[in-house]
Design a protein around this motif. Structure first.
Motif, PDB file in Angstrom:
ATOM      1  N   ALA A 322      17.541 -36.648  17.572  1.00  0.00           N
ATOM      2  CA  ALA A 322      16.537 -37.530  16.970  1.00  0.00           C
ATOM      3  C   ALA A 322      15.344 -37.718  17.906  1.00  0.00           C
ATOM      4  N   ILE A 323      15.610 -37.946  19.182  1.00  0.00           N
ATOM      5  CA  ILE A 323      14.533 -38.197  20.145  1.00  0.00           C
ATOM      6  C   ILE A 323      13.622 -36.982  20.274  1.00  0.00           C
ATOM      7  N   HIS A 324      14.195 -35.804  20.293  1.00  0.00           N
ATOM      8  CA  HIS A 324      13.403 -34.600  20.544  1.00  0.00           C
ATOM      9  C   HIS A 324      12.865 -33.958  19.273  1.00  0.00           C
ATOM     10  N   THR A 325      13.288 -34.438  18.108  1.00  0.00           N
ATOM     11  CA  THR A 325      12.853 -33.830  16.847  1.00  0.00           C
ATOM     12  C   THR A 325      11.859 -34.693  16.079  1.00  0.00           C
ATOM     13  N   LEU A 326      12.039 -36.009  16.093  1.00  0.00           N
ATOM     14  CA  LEU A 326      11.207 -36.886  15.280  1.00  0.00           C
ATOM     15  C   LEU A 326       9.730 -36.711  15.622  1.00  0.00           C
ATOM     16  N   SER A 327       8.923 -36.494  14.597  1.00  0.00           N
ATOM     17  CA  SER A 327       7.492 -36.260  14.787  1.00  0.00           C
ATOM     18  C   SER A 327       6.697 -37.541  14.575  1.00  0.00           C
ATOM     19  N   HIS A 328       5.548 -37.600  15.227  1.00  0.00           N
ATOM     20  CA  HIS A 328       4.642 -38.733  15.098  1.00  0.00           C
ATOM     21  C   HIS A 328       3.284 -38.220  14.621  1.00  0.00           C
ATOM     22  N   THR A 329       2.730 -38.856  13.622  1.00  0.00           N
ATOM     23  CA  THR A 329       1.517 -38.380  12.973  1.00  0.00           C
ATOM     24  C   THR A 329       0.330 -38.361  13.933  1.00  0.00           C
ATOM     25  N   SER A 330      -0.403 -37.252  13.923  1.00  0.00           N
ATOM     26  CA  SER A 330      -1.662 -37.169  14.673  1.00  0.00           C
ATOM     27  C   SER A 330      -2.714 -37.984  13.921  1.00  0.00           C
ATOM     28  N   PHE A 435       8.944 -37.613   8.625  1.00  0.00           N
ATOM     29  CA  PHE A 435      10.105 -36.728   8.507  1.00  0.00           C
ATOM     30  C   PHE A 435       9.754 -35.465   7.723  1.00  0.00           C
ATOM     31  N   ARG A 436      10.103 -34.337   8.296  1.00  0.00           N
ATOM     32  CA  ARG A 436      10.019 -33.084   7.555  1.00  0.00           C
ATOM     33  C   ARG A 436      11.206 -33.008   6.577  1.00  0.00           C
ATOM     34  N   PRO A 437      11.145 -32.090   5.599  1.00  0.00           N
ATOM     35  CA  PRO A 437      12.281 -31.965   4.690  1.00  0.00           C
ATOM     36  C   PRO A 437      13.592 -31.745   5.443  1.00  0.00           C
ATOM     37  N   GLY A 438      14.602 -32.491   5.032  1.00  0.00           N
ATOM     38  CA  GLY A 438      15.927 -32.396   5.638  1.00  0.00           C
ATOM     39  C   GLY A 438      16.149 -33.329   6.804  1.00  0.00           C
ATOM     40  N   GLU A 439      15.077 -33.874   7.388  1.00  0.00           N
ATOM     41  CA  GLU A 439      15.232 -34.661   8.611  1.00  0.00           C
ATOM     42  C   GLU A 439      15.725 -36.080   8.365  1.00  0.00           C
ATOM     43  N   MET A 440      15.458 -36.646   7.197  1.00  0.00           N
ATOM     44  CA  MET A 440      15.999 -37.977   6.943  1.00  0.00           C
ATOM     45  C   MET A 440      17.525 -37.919   6.916  1.00  0.00           C
ATOM     46  N   SER A 441      18.058 -36.856   6.352  1.00  0.00           N
ATOM     47  CA  SER A 441      19.516 -36.716   6.276  1.00  0.00           C
ATOM     48  C   SER A 441      20.130 -36.506   7.650  1.00  0.00           C
ATOM     49  N   LEU A 443      18.545 -37.031  10.838  1.00  0.00           N
ATOM     50  CA  LEU A 443      18.111 -37.897  11.937  1.00  0.00           C
ATOM     51  C   LEU A 443      18.374 -39.377  11.708  1.00  0.00           C
ATOM     52  N   LEU A 444      18.239 -39.853  10.452  1.00  0.00           N
ATOM     53  CA  LEU A 444      18.356 -41.287  10.203  1.00  0.00           C
ATOM     54  C   LEU A 444      19.656 -41.903  10.713  1.00  0.00           C
ATOM     55  N   PRO A 445      20.810 -41.220  10.592  1.00  0.00           N
ATOM     56  CA  PRO A 445      22.047 -41.851  11.079  1.00  0.00           C
ATOM     57  C   PRO A 445      22.043 -42.135  12.582  1.00  0.00           C
ATOM     58  N   HIS A 446      21.120 -41.530  13.339  1.00  0.00           N
ATOM     59  CA  HIS A 446      21.149 -41.643  14.798  1.00  0.00           C
ATOM     60  C   HIS A 446      19.987 -42.435  15.388  1.00  0.00           C
ATOM     61  N   ILE A 447      18.889 -42.568  14.661  1.00  0.00           N
ATOM     62  CA  ILE A 447      17.657 -43.085  15.258  1.00  0.00           C
ATOM     63  C   ILE A 447      17.827 -44.490  15.814  1.00  0.00           C
ATOM     64  N   ALA A 448      18.374 -45.401  15.041  1.00  0.00           N
ATOM     65  CA  ALA A 448      18.454 -46.805  15.463  1.00  0.00           C
ATOM     66  C   ALA A 448      19.787 -47.156  16.107  1.00  0.00           C
ATOM     67  N   LEU A 449      20.727 -46.253  16.127  1.00  0.00           N
ATOM     68  CA  LEU A 449      22.085 -46.552  16.594  1.00  0.00           C
ATOM     69  C   LEU A 449      22.098 -46.805  18.103  1.00  0.00           C
ATOM     70  N   PRO A 450      22.745 -47.893  18.573  1.00  0.00           N
ATOM     71  CA  PRO A 450      22.838 -48.135  20.015  1.00  0.00           C
ATOM     72  C   PRO A 450      23.656 -47.046  20.698  1.00  0.00           C
ATOM     73  N   GLU A 451      23.365 -46.869  21.989  1.00  0.00           N
ATOM     74  CA  GLU A 451      24.123 -45.923  22.819  1.00  0.00           C
ATOM     75  C   GLU A 451      24.687 -46.700  24.001  1.00  0.00           C
ATOM     76  N   GLY A 452      25.919 -47.165  23.867  1.00  0.00           N
ATOM     77  CA  GLY A 452      26.496 -47.975  24.918  1.00  0.00           C
ATOM     78  C   GLY A 452      25.681 -49.246  25.117  1.00  0.00           C
ATOM     79  N   ARG A 453      25.117 -49.417  26.287  1.00  0.00           N
ATOM     80  CA  ARG A 453      24.349 -50.619  26.609  1.00  0.00           C
ATOM     81  C   ARG A 453      22.849 -50.465  26.355  1.00  0.00           C
TER      82      ARG A 453
END
Length: 486
Positions: A322-330, A435-441, A443-453
């Motif tokens: 998610a971190i390395h794939t999610l795009s941000h609009t120019s 999100f490009r096509p397919g990326e919501m499916s 990436l979304l499960p991981h974007i906001a999920l905590p990682e340990g602390r």
């Protein structure tokens, strides 16, 4: 005009506030020591997280890479004369953005009506070298190769035919279990492909894309259909919209005052280390590396910046993706201070959607007093990158020339100008997420999920990318996660 919050909005805002406040007093550890949390980033998401954690009795340190609070909430006051200002980031507060209204009320900030319009309600459109004045429900003299059944339709009617049924069929994006498997299929194709499946001709698409639909990602041919339909479904109606009276940056500065010195500015984070018991953050303090330890961390910076920050040990595979794939609009925004508000008399109007590379042209200071005014061009995607590649002075000259194709009188009106290209900003690396096509499916499960602390906030982790609402909601959510986990 002062805002009067609706009963529905008021109750929702109270509920959101209570959701965090009810956890107050949970900031102490079992050994009696106060829980300590580091928040990375003093954008609205980080500010909201820090504010709510402090209310719950948690010790908080906010690390901000720049010299100001707000992140992409940026009000430009220079080089403008006569006290004029313009927004290089968010400017509108729709009447259903409950979290935003909650904090505006809490800080006693004044609002004025104005601004945001639905995708199909631009007053003027410049297409095919012609300026066409359009009312929402009047057919325009487009002189485009529309099909016979499309020729007499207005922009609003094209929207009603091709877009509205799709929005109604997507359901409530905030409901548990959304999206359903049937709705999730819309993530496989672009928004343009879906509109073509609905029967829109290429000429109709050229009209529909003007304005709102093409300022996401690289335009309607690039992003997931489900992504845009989620955005539209979250707008129950295009009701009243407000602006913060003295500039959008009033809100982050109000947060900063409430945080009472807990923000360290000019402190970019260079490394994050985590264990099962604590988190360590190394940052630059006056050019020297400094390390602070905390029980938990709220990461409230864009993934476009986080991907350049080492985190050890590594995050999960899904989070890294998610971190390395999610795009941000120019996004490139160019502001021209003019001697007069000539556009109100010339026929250009205060809001024009165009098929030129400048894309959208609007009055950037519509309610501000004085004879002078500010005209803004707002470009996204490839058009924004074209402007960003120019030297700053050339951006002003090039945009002035482009607007001159619609209103030649601008050539004698421009006094000064300034630009903000978000790809150039090292602490943003782009604007709102898409999100490009397919990326919501995927990436979304991981974007906001905590990682340990480590917990994650930012409008990119919410259902409201690009809106202050999304940033604030995500900060509140991250604060709840920290408090309940502690």
């Amino acid at each position: 005009m002062e805002r009067s919050i609706s009963r529905r909005g008021f109750l929702a805002a109270l509920s959101a506030a209570a959701g965090v406040a009810a956890l107050g007093g949970c900031g102490a550890r079992a050994d009696g020591r106060k829980e300590r949390v580091i928040v990375v980033g003093a954008g609205l998401a980080g500010l909201a997280a820090a504010y709510e954690l402090i209310q719950a009795g948690v010790e908080v340190l906010v690390l901000e890479a720049t010299s100001r609070p707000g992140g992409r909430v940026l009000t430009l006051r220079a080089p403008f004369a006569d006290g004029l200002f313009a927004e290089a980031g968010p400017m509108h507060v729709p009447d259903h953005h409950d979290a935003t209204l909650r904090y505006i009320d809490a800080f006693n900030i004044h609002l004025d009506e104005g601004g945001a319009r639905a995708p199909a309600t631009h007053r003027n459109v410049f297409v095919g070298g012609r300026l066409v004045s359009v009312a929402p429900w009047d057919g325009g003299d487009w002189q485009l190769p529309l099909r016979a059944d499309e020729r007499s339709l207005s922009l609003a009617e094209l929207h009603q035919r091709y877009v509205r049924p799709l929005v109604e069929g997507v359901g409530d994006p905030l409901a548990p279990g959304w999206p359903t498997p049937e709705v999730r299929r819309l993530d496989r194709i672009t928004f343009a492909e879906l509109l073509r499946q609905r029967g829109a001709s290429d000429a109709a698409l050229s009209l529909l894309r003007l304005g709102y639909f093409d300022v996401w990602g690289d335009g309607i041919d690039s992003y997931s259909a489900l992504f845009m339909l989620r955005d539209l479904a979250l707008k129950p109606s295009w009701g009243t919209s407000y602006r913060i009276r003295d500039g959008s940056d009033v809100l982050p500065h109000a947060f900063a005052r409430a945080l009472q010195g807990r923000i360290r500015y000019n402190s970019p984070v260079v490394q994050i280390r985590r264990t099962s018991r604590h988190v360590e953050v190394t940052f630059q303090d006056n050019g020297q590396p400094t390390t602070e330890r905390a029980d938990r961390l709220v990461c409230a910076i864009p993934f476009s910046v986080l991907r350049r920050t080492p985190v050890t040990p590594d995050l999960s595979e899904g989070k890294r993706l998610a971190i390395h794939t999610l795009s941000h609009t120019s996004i490139a925004r160019v502001f021209l201070q003019c001697r007069s508000r000539f556009w109100l008399k010339s026929g250009l109007g205060d809001d024009v959607a165009t098929d030129l590379p400048i894309m959208n042209v609007r009055d950037a200071a519509p309610d501000q007093p004085g004879a002078r005014g500010i005209l803004e061009s707002f470009s996204a995607g490839p058009a924004a990158r074209r402007i960003t590649a120019l030297p700053p002075r050339s951006r002003i000259e090039w945009v002035t020339t482009q607007i001159g194709k619609m209103a030649p009188e601008i050539l004698g009106e421009v006094e000064s100008g300034v630009s903000k290209c978000w790809d150039d900003d090292p602490w943003a690396r782009g604007d709102y997420a898409w999100f490009r096509p397919g990326e919501m499916s995927t990436l979304l499960p991981h974007i906001a999920l905590p990682e340990g602390r480590i917990h994650f906030a930012g409008d990119h982790t919410s259902s409201w990318p690009g809106w202050m609402q999304g940033a604030l909601e995500s900060g509140m959510r991250a604060a709840r996660e920290v408090i309940t986990a502690g």
